[in-house]
Design a protein around this motif. Structure first.
Motif, PDB file in Angstrom:
ATOM      1  N   TRP A 152       5.611 -31.649  -2.334  1.00 28.19           N
ATOM      2  CA  TRP A 152       5.492 -31.674  -0.873  1.00 28.19           C
ATOM      3  C   TRP A 152       4.099 -31.268  -0.415  1.00 28.19           C
ATOM      4  O   TRP A 152       3.552 -31.853   0.511  1.00 28.19           O
ATOM      5  CB  TRP A 152       6.554 -30.755  -0.256  1.00 28.19           C
ATOM      6  CG  TRP A 152       7.952 -31.243  -0.494  1.00 28.19           C
ATOM      7  CD1 TRP A 152       8.355 -32.536  -0.699  1.00 28.19           C
ATOM      8  CD2 TRP A 152       9.126 -30.447  -0.583  1.00 28.19           C
ATOM      9  NE1 TRP A 152       9.709 -32.595  -0.902  1.00 28.19           N
ATOM     10  CE2 TRP A 152      10.218 -31.336  -0.833  1.00 28.19           C
ATOM     11  CE3 TRP A 152       9.383 -29.076  -0.465  1.00 28.19           C
ATOM     12  CZ2 TRP A 152      11.522 -30.881  -0.973  1.00 28.19           C
ATOM     13  CZ3 TRP A 152      10.685 -28.633  -0.605  1.00 28.19           C
ATOM     14  CH2 TRP A 152      11.745 -29.516  -0.852  1.00 28.19           C
ATOM     15  N   ARG A 153       3.518 -30.288  -1.076  1.00 35.57           N
ATOM     16  CA  ARG A 153       2.141 -29.910  -0.711  1.00 35.57           C
ATOM     17  C   ARG A 153       1.166 -31.049  -1.002  1.00 35.57           C
ATOM     18  O   ARG A 153       0.229 -31.291  -0.241  1.00 35.57           O
ATOM     19  CB  ARG A 153       1.735 -28.633  -1.447  1.00 35.57           C
ATOM     20  CG  ARG A 153       2.370 -27.364  -0.871  1.00 35.57           C
ATOM     21  CD  ARG A 153       1.715 -26.114  -1.427  1.00 35.57           C
ATOM     22  NE  ARG A 153       2.016 -25.933  -2.835  1.00 35.57           N
ATOM     23  CZ  ARG A 153       3.072 -25.250  -3.286  1.00 35.57           C
ATOM     24  NH1 ARG A 153       3.936 -24.697  -2.438  1.00 35.57           N
ATOM     25  NH2 ARG A 153       3.287 -25.107  -4.583  1.00 35.57           N
ATOM     26  N   ALA A 154       1.409 -31.757  -2.113  1.00 31.94           N
ATOM     27  CA  ALA A 154       0.543 -32.891  -2.434  1.00 31.94           C
ATOM     28  C   ALA A 154       0.712 -34.003  -1.407  1.00 31.94           C
ATOM     29  O   ALA A 154      -0.278 -34.646  -1.015  1.00 31.94           O
ATOM     30  CB  ALA A 154       0.849 -33.401  -3.841  1.00 31.94           C
ATOM     31  N   LEU A 155       1.921 -34.251  -0.938  1.00 31.48           N
ATOM     32  CA  LEU A 155       2.133 -35.257   0.103  1.00 31.48           C
ATOM     33  C   LEU A 155       1.434 -34.858   1.396  1.00 31.48           C
ATOM     34  O   LEU A 155       0.843 -35.706   2.078  1.00 31.48           O
ATOM     35  CB  LEU A 155       3.630 -35.447   0.363  1.00 31.48           C
ATOM     36  CG  LEU A 155       4.412 -36.280  -0.644  1.00 31.48           C
ATOM     37  CD1 LEU A 155       5.904 -36.243  -0.311  1.00 31.48           C
ATOM     38  CD2 LEU A 155       3.913 -37.723  -0.687  1.00 31.48           C
ATOM     39  N   THR A 156       1.506 -33.587   1.745  1.00 34.73           N
ATOM     40  CA  THR A 156       0.810 -33.109   2.939  1.00 34.73           C
ATOM     41  C   THR A 156      -0.691 -33.312   2.806  1.00 34.73           C
ATOM     42  O   THR A 156      -1.365 -33.772   3.741  1.00 34.73           O
ATOM     43  CB  THR A 156       1.124 -31.625   3.185  1.00 34.73           C
ATOM     44  OG1 THR A 156       2.538 -31.466   3.374  1.00 34.73           O
ATOM     45  CG2 THR A 156       0.401 -31.099   4.413  1.00 34.73           C
ATOM     46  N   GLN A 159       8.314 -29.223   5.661  1.00 37.13           N
ATOM     47  CA  GLN A 159       8.496 -30.350   6.572  1.00 37.13           C
ATOM     48  C   GLN A 159       7.194 -31.100   6.850  1.00 37.13           C
ATOM     49  O   GLN A 159       7.232 -32.291   7.196  1.00 37.13           O
ATOM     50  CB  GLN A 159       9.105 -29.877   7.894  1.00 37.13           C
ATOM     51  CG  GLN A 159      10.561 -29.453   7.783  1.00 37.13           C
ATOM     52  CD  GLN A 159      11.088 -28.870   9.082  1.00 37.13           C
ATOM     53  OE1 GLN A 159      10.341 -28.274   9.862  1.00 37.13           O
ATOM     54  NE2 GLN A 159      12.377 -29.034   9.334  1.00 37.13           N
ATOM     55  N   GLU A 160       6.056 -30.435   6.697  1.00 36.87           N
ATOM     56  CA  GLU A 160       4.781 -31.095   6.978  1.00 36.87           C
ATOM     57  C   GLU A 160       4.580 -32.331   6.104  1.00 36.87           C
ATOM     58  O   GLU A 160       3.912 -33.289   6.510  1.00 36.87           O
ATOM     59  CB  GLU A 160       3.620 -30.111   6.771  1.00 36.87           C
ATOM     60  CG  GLU A 160       3.545 -29.006   7.799  1.00 36.87           C
ATOM     61  CD  GLU A 160       2.389 -28.067   7.532  1.00 36.87           C
ATOM     62  OE1 GLU A 160       1.504 -28.433   6.731  1.00 36.87           O
ATOM     63  OE2 GLU A 160       2.372 -26.976   8.117  1.00 36.87           O
ATOM     64  N   ALA A 161       5.161 -32.335   4.913  1.00 41.03           N
ATOM     65  CA  ALA A 161       5.032 -33.490   4.023  1.00 41.03           C
ATOM     66  C   ALA A 161       5.736 -34.721   4.581  1.00 41.03           C
ATOM     67  O   ALA A 161       5.454 -35.852   4.155  1.00 41.03           O
ATOM     68  CB  ALA A 161       5.599 -33.153   2.647  1.00 41.03           C
ATOM     69  N   PHE A 162       6.635 -34.513   5.542  1.00 38.80           N
ATOM     70  CA  PHE A 162       7.468 -35.590   6.072  1.00 38.80           C
ATOM     71  C   PHE A 162       7.100 -35.990   7.490  1.00 38.80           C
ATOM     72  O   PHE A 162       7.702 -36.919   8.037  1.00 38.80           O
ATOM     73  CB  PHE A 162       8.938 -35.158   6.041  1.00 38.80           C
ATOM     74  CG  PHE A 162       9.472 -34.913   4.655  1.00 38.80           C
ATOM     75  CD1 PHE A 162      10.293 -35.836   4.038  1.00 38.80           C
ATOM     76  CD2 PHE A 162       9.151 -33.751   3.957  1.00 38.80           C
ATOM     77  CE1 PHE A 162      10.789 -35.621   2.753  1.00 38.80           C
ATOM     78  CE2 PHE A 162       9.632 -33.523   2.671  1.00 38.80           C
ATOM     79  CZ  PHE A 162      10.451 -34.462   2.075  1.00 38.80           C
TER      80      PHE A 162
END
Length: 263
Positions: free
Chosen positions: A40-44, A105-108
């Motif tokens: 998720w951090r990588a997606l953000t 949630q920031e990743a989404f």
């Protein structure tokens, strides 16, 4: 794609550029692209790294599954290396737990930016967090083997990665409740019928179908597409009068731009 077009490649996420198109790829096929806080951090971070010239972001995945959802290791006492386990998070204060979930949630959320059109290319399973990641995108093109399921309730949890609002918007409250409460699989043909999928194609044709859609999205002027996306998003919560006003303002900006009077 040339290696020097790769802006990020870590924790199961790869970001590459192809002119006005960015490709975000889930690339941990061995674990069916199961998700973790590191992913998720990588997606953000991928969202932050998308350059300004990019108009379309395609979210895809390697392997047989789009994403099998949350990595169950999160629920073990040891959790992930260097990460607090979910059990440890539950023992913290409500404020701390809220802050951690908000970070996840920031990743989404960045997929809904009005300066981008985002397209999820979904094959195989999209379960739980995988389902919510597909819902984060504006559009979904699915292989005919795609299967969606919101399995959080079977784990005693709720969908908390921003998926509830787009799901209700796409399929309505009653159907969304039934899908989430039962945790059943929604297969590709049903996904297309109820509005979850914009298009379903044979698995072998998925990449070509996405490429055709991207080409169509790039054809109109960028500002007109972005303004239209903003109007459609605001229509969900605006009153009739507010929406009419927003349409007038947006069209005024477009006309002034076409007349060479823009900023």
């Amino acid at each position: 794609m040339p290696e020097d077009n790769t802006l990020l490649d870590r924790d199961g996420v790869r970001l590459t550029l192809d002119g006005p198109v960015a490709h975000v790829t889930l690339c941990n096929a061995a674990k069916r692209n199961a998700q973790s806080p590191a992913l998720w951090r990588a997606l953000t971070e991928a969202g932050r790294l998308v350059p300004g010239q990019v108009r379309v972001v395609v979210l895809g995945s390697e392997g047989v599954s789009f994403s099998a959802g949350l990595d169950r290791q999160a629920f073990t006492p040891e959790g992930f290396d260097g990460e607090p386990s979910f059990l440890d998070l539950a023992r913290g204060s409500e404020k701390e737990l809220d802050a951690v979930i908000a970070e996840y949630q920031e990743a989404f959320t960045w997929w809904r930016r009005t300066d981008l059109i985002t397209v999820a290319a979904v094959q195989g399973h999209a379960i739980g967090a995988g389902f919510q990641l597909a819902l984060a995108c504006d559009l979904r093109v699915c292989a005919d083997d795609a299967q969606f399921a919101m399995r959080e309730t079977s784990l005693g949890l709720v969908p908390d990665l921003t998926g509830t609002k787009p799901l209700v918007g796409l399929v309505g409250y009653g159907r969304a409740l039934e899908i989430c409460a039962t945790g059943r699989f929604v297969h590709a043909d049903e996904a297309e019928r109820i509005g979850l999928a914009n298009l379903v194609v044979p698995a072998a044709d998925l990449d070509a179908a996405v490429a055709d859609l991207v080409a169509a999205l790039l054809a109109p002027p960028r500002d007109a597409v972005n303004e239209t996306k903003g109007l459609l998003r605001s229509a969900v919560h605006s009153t009739d009068a507010e929406q009419r006003s927003a349409e007038r303002a947006a069209q005024g900006r477009r006309l002034r731009d076409l007349a060479g009077l823009g900023d």
